[in-house]
Design an enzyme around this catalytic site. Structure first.
Site, PDB file in Angstrom:
ATOM      1  N   MET A  66     -54.808  55.285  41.071  1.00  0.00           N
ATOM      2  CA  MET A  66     -55.855  56.213  40.615  1.00  0.00           C
ATOM      3  C   MET A  66     -57.091  56.146  41.514  1.00  0.00           C
ATOM      4  O   MET A  66     -57.636  57.171  41.921  1.00  0.00           O
ATOM      5  CB  MET A  66     -56.247  55.913  39.156  1.00  0.00           C
ATOM      6  CG  MET A  66     -55.213  56.290  38.131  1.00  0.00           C
ATOM      7  SD  MET A  66     -54.955  58.073  38.005  1.00  0.00           S
ATOM      8  CE  MET A  66     -56.497  58.632  37.278  1.00  0.00           C
ATOM      9  N   ASN A  92     -61.327  46.951  47.847  1.00  0.00           N
ATOM     10  CA  ASN A  92     -60.366  46.467  46.854  1.00  0.00           C
ATOM     11  C   ASN A  92     -60.381  44.945  46.885  1.00  0.00           C
ATOM     12  O   ASN A  92     -60.712  44.356  47.914  1.00  0.00           O
ATOM     13  CB  ASN A  92     -58.958  46.989  47.188  1.00  0.00           C
ATOM     14  CG  ASN A  92     -57.992  46.751  46.056  1.00  0.00           C
ATOM     15  OD1 ASN A  92     -58.127  47.342  44.988  1.00  0.00           O
ATOM     16  ND2 ASN A  92     -57.038  45.849  46.256  1.00  0.00           N
ATOM     17  N   SER A 124     -58.030  42.786  46.953  1.00  0.00           N
ATOM     18  CA  SER A 124     -57.253  42.302  48.097  1.00  0.00           C
ATOM     19  C   SER A 124     -57.353  43.370  49.188  1.00  0.00           C
ATOM     20  O   SER A 124     -57.155  44.563  48.921  1.00  0.00           O
ATOM     21  CB  SER A 124     -55.795  42.072  47.698  1.00  0.00           C
ATOM     22  OG  SER A 124     -55.170  43.318  47.518  1.00  0.00           O
ATOM     23  N   ASN A 171     -60.239  53.897  31.698  1.00  0.00           N
ATOM     24  CA  ASN A 171     -60.165  54.257  30.280  1.00  0.00           C
ATOM     25  C   ASN A 171     -60.841  53.177  29.436  1.00  0.00           C
ATOM     26  O   ASN A 171     -60.198  52.474  28.665  1.00  0.00           O
ATOM     27  CB  ASN A 171     -58.708  54.398  29.834  1.00  0.00           C
ATOM     28  CG  ASN A 171     -58.197  55.823  29.994  1.00  0.00           C
ATOM     29  OD1 ASN A 171     -58.959  56.785  29.925  1.00  0.00           O
ATOM     30  ND2 ASN A 171     -56.902  55.946  30.211  1.00  0.00           N
ATOM     31  N   SER A 192     -59.258  62.439  33.627  1.00  0.00           N
ATOM     32  CA  SER A 192     -57.896  62.710  33.174  1.00  0.00           C
ATOM     33  C   SER A 192     -57.134  63.519  34.198  1.00  0.00           C
ATOM     34  O   SER A 192     -57.702  64.315  34.933  1.00  0.00           O
ATOM     35  CB  SER A 192     -57.910  63.478  31.848  1.00  0.00           C
ATOM     36  OG  SER A 192     -56.572  63.786  31.479  1.00  0.00           O
ATOM     37  N   LYS A 200     -63.134  61.147  26.261  1.00  0.00           N
ATOM     38  CA  LYS A 200     -61.862  60.881  26.937  1.00  0.00           C
ATOM     39  C   LYS A 200     -60.891  60.200  25.963  1.00  0.00           C
ATOM     40  O   LYS A 200     -59.692  60.494  25.948  1.00  0.00           O
ATOM     41  CB  LYS A 200     -62.064  60.008  28.187  1.00  0.00           C
ATOM     42  CG  LYS A 200     -60.757  59.586  28.878  1.00  0.00           C
ATOM     43  CD  LYS A 200     -59.949  60.789  29.296  1.00  0.00           C
ATOM     44  CE  LYS A 200     -58.633  60.588  30.002  1.00  0.00           C
ATOM     45  NZ  LYS A 200     -57.852  59.418  29.966  1.00  0.00           N
ATOM     46  N   HIS A 228     -59.616  62.843  23.802  1.00  0.00           N
ATOM     47  CA  HIS A 228     -58.654  63.596  24.623  1.00  0.00           C
ATOM     48  C   HIS A 228     -57.285  62.913  24.562  1.00  0.00           C
ATOM     49  O   HIS A 228     -56.259  63.550  24.352  1.00  0.00           O
ATOM     50  CB  HIS A 228     -59.151  63.672  26.077  1.00  0.00           C
ATOM     51  CG  HIS A 228     -58.104  64.074  27.077  1.00  0.00           C
ATOM     52  ND1 HIS A 228     -57.093  63.223  27.488  1.00  0.00           N
ATOM     53  CD2 HIS A 228     -57.888  65.239  27.727  1.00  0.00           C
ATOM     54  CE1 HIS A 228     -56.315  63.842  28.347  1.00  0.00           C
ATOM     55  NE2 HIS A 228     -56.769  65.074  28.517  1.00  0.00           N
ATOM     56  N   ASN A 229     -57.292  61.600  24.730  1.00  0.00           N
ATOM     57  CA  ASN A 229     -56.022  60.880  24.709  1.00  0.00           C
ATOM     58  C   ASN A 229     -55.395  60.904  23.319  1.00  0.00           C
ATOM     59  O   ASN A 229     -54.175  60.991  23.192  1.00  0.00           O
ATOM     60  CB  ASN A 229     -56.219  59.436  25.181  1.00  0.00           C
ATOM     61  CG  ASN A 229     -56.267  59.331  26.695  1.00  0.00           C
ATOM     62  OD1 ASN A 229     -56.702  60.272  27.365  1.00  0.00           O
ATOM     63  ND2 ASN A 229     -55.842  58.215  27.233  1.00  0.00           N
ATOM     64  N   GLU A 288     -53.828  64.058  23.067  1.00  0.00           N
ATOM     65  CA  GLU A 288     -52.626  63.968  23.915  1.00  0.00           C
ATOM     66  C   GLU A 288     -51.464  63.334  23.135  1.00  0.00           C
ATOM     67  O   GLU A 288     -50.332  63.826  23.177  1.00  0.00           O
ATOM     68  CB  GLU A 288     -52.992  63.144  25.164  1.00  0.00           C
ATOM     69  CG  GLU A 288     -51.867  62.737  26.083  1.00  0.00           C
ATOM     70  CD  GLU A 288     -52.387  61.826  27.213  1.00  0.00           C
ATOM     71  OE1 GLU A 288     -53.363  62.204  27.903  1.00  0.00           O
ATOM     72  OE2 GLU A 288     -51.814  60.736  27.420  1.00  0.00           O
ATOM     73  N   ARG A 340     -45.372  56.243  17.188  1.00  0.00           N
ATOM     74  CA  ARG A 340     -45.025  55.367  18.321  1.00  0.00           C
ATOM     75  C   ARG A 340     -44.766  53.954  17.804  1.00  0.00           C
ATOM     76  O   ARG A 340     -43.825  53.282  18.245  1.00  0.00           O
ATOM     77  CB  ARG A 340     -46.166  55.334  19.342  1.00  0.00           C
ATOM     78  CG  ARG A 340     -46.332  56.622  20.100  1.00  0.00           C
ATOM     79  CD  ARG A 340     -47.209  56.407  21.342  1.00  0.00           C
ATOM     80  NE  ARG A 340     -47.544  57.684  21.973  1.00  0.00           N
ATOM     81  CZ  ARG A 340     -48.160  57.801  23.145  1.00  0.00           C
ATOM     82  NH1 ARG A 340     -48.513  56.711  23.814  1.00  0.00           N
ATOM     83  NH2 ARG A 340     -48.430  58.983  23.663  1.00  0.00           N
TER      84      ARG A 340
HETATM   85  C1  6PG Z   1     -54.877  61.071  31.345  1.00  0.00           C
HETATM   86  C2  6PG Z   1     -53.979  60.175  30.566  1.00  0.00           C
HETATM   87  C3  6PG Z   1     -54.079  58.785  31.065  1.00  0.00           C
HETATM   88  C4  6PG Z   1     -52.886  57.918  30.731  1.00  0.00           C
HETATM   89  C5  6PG Z   1     -52.918  57.401  29.334  1.00  0.00           C
HETATM   90  C6  6PG Z   1     -51.564  57.181  28.754  1.00  0.00           C
HETATM   91  O1  6PG Z   1     -55.710  61.691  30.695  1.00  0.00           O
HETATM   92  O2  6PG Z   1     -54.733  61.156  32.553  1.00  0.00           O
HETATM   93  O3  6PG Z   1     -54.334  60.194  29.219  1.00  0.00           O
HETATM   94  O4  6PG Z   1     -55.305  58.271  30.656  1.00  0.00           O
HETATM   95  O5  6PG Z   1     -51.715  58.527  31.051  1.00  0.00           O
HETATM   96  O6  6PG Z   1     -53.580  56.176  29.432  1.00  0.00           O
HETATM   97  O7  6PG Z   1     -51.757  56.477  27.607  1.00  0.00           O
HETATM   98  P1  6PG Z   1     -50.665  55.604  26.885  1.00  0.00           P
HETATM   99  O8  6PG Z   1     -50.130  54.637  27.888  1.00  0.00           O
HETATM  100  O9  6PG Z   1     -51.448  54.949  25.804  1.00  0.00           O
HETATM  101  O10 6PG Z   1     -49.631  56.561  26.408  1.00  0.00           O
END
Ligand code: 6PG
Length: 476
Positions: A13, A32, A34, A102, A128, A182, A185-186, A189, A287
């Site tokens: 990322m 970074n 390393s 995150n 995201s 965010k 958002h998740n 998601e 889940r």
């Molecule tokens: C995003 C995703 C990203 C990631 C999640 C997955 O917006 O790009 O949400 O943050 O893919 O962390 O989350 P889980 O591993 O909890 O499913």
């Protein structure tokens, strides 16, 4: 010092974000823990633009123009604190530290406080879009001070995704606001993914269709109201064949969903704020259920189904019912998530603009979807909309699919197909539209066993009934 922005933490990322900055003409300091990762970025992607690699944190910081802008892209939690600790003695007043991971928003509030005391700006920013988004244009949700956004915002807007020329990045609000949205958002998601998974299961069990056939149905759905990144990739995943076995890929994947925590945080916060985000909660628990192997093993061995079986006579009508149920349930999940953002915004004094939120989620991010335009329009009609579902567009859209939604949820129940997100979304819909709820009985019970008091429909005040004596009522 010549770099305009720096990135520390060059896993995929961070590396892709650094490349994105470079491709937009910025001189990017890169670092970074390393050095090998820094070197490999320069070797493999040096052509993207102008990078200034540093082996030490001190050199990295020294290579940045002031006020320095340092983007941290490391694992949330301890690793982020460790990098901040290392950076602090090297930074000077007015410098900006961006945490693009995150992070859990209370950590962001804590870090923002600590850095503010030292004259630094700390920006917790949601990013995201996964690897691909980081490189080619993510959706970016920066919090922190409005002052920091003056110099940082234009750079972030530059590298963000664009929809109709509009950047998918906007200032969200102070301290933890960016990471909070965010997180939601998740959460959305998770709900979106669970709803899609339930639709897939219904089509599979209802039609006896193969994964590839269902993939085609999703492909078709992606041309209408449901058009979105998640529907698109679902169509793709379902049509993918495992090279080794020749089976549909989805059939060889172990059915235990994992998570890294953002969904769980969203649900925990929903409980804290008392916002019924039932779609997100069911998705998160689904889940957990899938991963509960001992419970599933015991359940599979002991629990009878006593269920009917699908008798679908009109294939197209069934598919259309599932599509409608999916759309309506999805609207509920988003409506709940936006309510949660409104509640947190009020609680923490963030003043988050929900219409702008929906706008920056139209592109770049995982939940990007055509229908987010509808959400922006709804908040344009009424910026303080108390319930997104009650906006005229959504009442019409959900109203049109209501009969289908009810058919799907009842068919699922009759035939023993678990649809926690579809079912709970419909229950929420019926609950939030009800003129009178059985909560009255709950209040009466609470007063009965614990003298917890109740209010009356016909006059003001708080009352208690002497349940164990003469049942007289007194005002308290
Ligand atoms: C995003 C995703 C990203 C990631 C999640 C997955 O917006 O790009 O949400 O943050 O893919 O962390 O989350 P889980 O591993 O909890 O499913």
């Amino acid at each position: 010092a010549r770099a305009q922005i720096g990135v520390t933490g060059l896993a995929v990322m961070g590396r892709n974000l650094a490349r994105n900055f470079a491709r937009h003409g910025y001189t990017v300091a890169v670092h970074n823990r390393s050095y090998a990762k820094t070197q490999s970025l320069i070797e493999e992607n040096g052509d993207d633009g102008d990078f200034v690699p540093s082996e030490s944190m001190a050199d990295f910081v020294a290579s940045l123009e002031r006020p320095r802008k340092v983007v941290i892209m490391v694992k949330a939690g301890g690793p982020t604190d460790a990098v901040i600790e290392e950076l602090l003695p090297l930074l000077e007043e007015g410098d900006i530290v961006v945490d693009a991971g995150n992070a859990h928003f209370p950590d962001t509030i804590r870090r923002e406080n600590a850095l503010r005391e030292r004259g630094l700006h700390f920006v917790g920013s949601g990013v995201s879009g996964g690897e691909e988004g980081a490189l080619n244009g993510p959706s970016i949700m920066p919090g922190g001070t409005a002052k920091s956004y003056e110099s940082l915002g234009p750079i972030l807007e530059d590298i963000s995704a664009k929809v109709d020329g509009v950047p998918c990045c906007t200032y969200i609000g102070p301290d933890g606001a960016g990471h909070f949205v965010k997180m939601v958002h998740n959460g959305i998601e998770y709900a979106d993914m669970q709803l899609i998974a339930e639709a897939y299961d219904l089509l599979k069990q209802g039609l006896g269709a193969s994964a590839a056939e269902i993939g085609k149905i999703f492909e078709e759905w992606n041309t209408g109201d449901l058009e979105s990144f998640l529907i698109e990739i679902t169509a793709d995943v379902l049509q993918h064949v495992d090279a080794e076995t020749g089976s549909a890929f989805v059939d060889i994947v172990l059915d235990q969903a994992e998570q890294k925590g953002t969904g769980r945080w969203t649900v925990q916060n929903g409980l804290d704020l008392g916002v019924p985000i039932t779609g997100i909660a069911e998705a998160t628990f689904a889940r957990a259920l899938s991963g509960g192997v001992p419970q599933r093993t015991a359940g599979a061995a002991a629990l009878p189904a006593n269920a009917g079986s699908f008798d679908v006579t009109d294939r197209d009508a069934f598919i259309e019912d599932v599509r409608q149920a999916l759309y309506s349930s999805k609207v509920v999940a988003y409506s709940q998530g936006f309510d949660q953002i409104a509640a947190a915004s009020a609680e923490f004094g963030w003043d988050v603009d929900r219409g702008a939120m929906a706008r920056i989620w139209r592109g770049g991010c995982i939940i990007r979807a055509r229908f987010l335009n509808r959400i922006t329009e709804a908040y344009e009609r009424d910026a303080h909309l108390p319930l997104l579902l009650a906006d005229e567009y959504f009442t019409d859209a959900v109203g049109a699919g209501l009969a289908a939604w009810r058919r799907v949820v009842s068919q699922a129940a009759l035939n023993g197909v678990p649809t926690p997100a579809f079912s709970s979304s419909l229950a929420y819909y019926d609950g939030v539209r009800a003129e009178r709820l059985p909560a009255a009985l709950i209040q009466a019970q609470r007063d009965f066993f614990g003298a917890h008091t109740y209010k009356r429909v016909d006059r003001e005040g708080t009352f208690h009934t002497e349940w164990s004596a003469d049942r007289s009522e007194s005002a308290v």
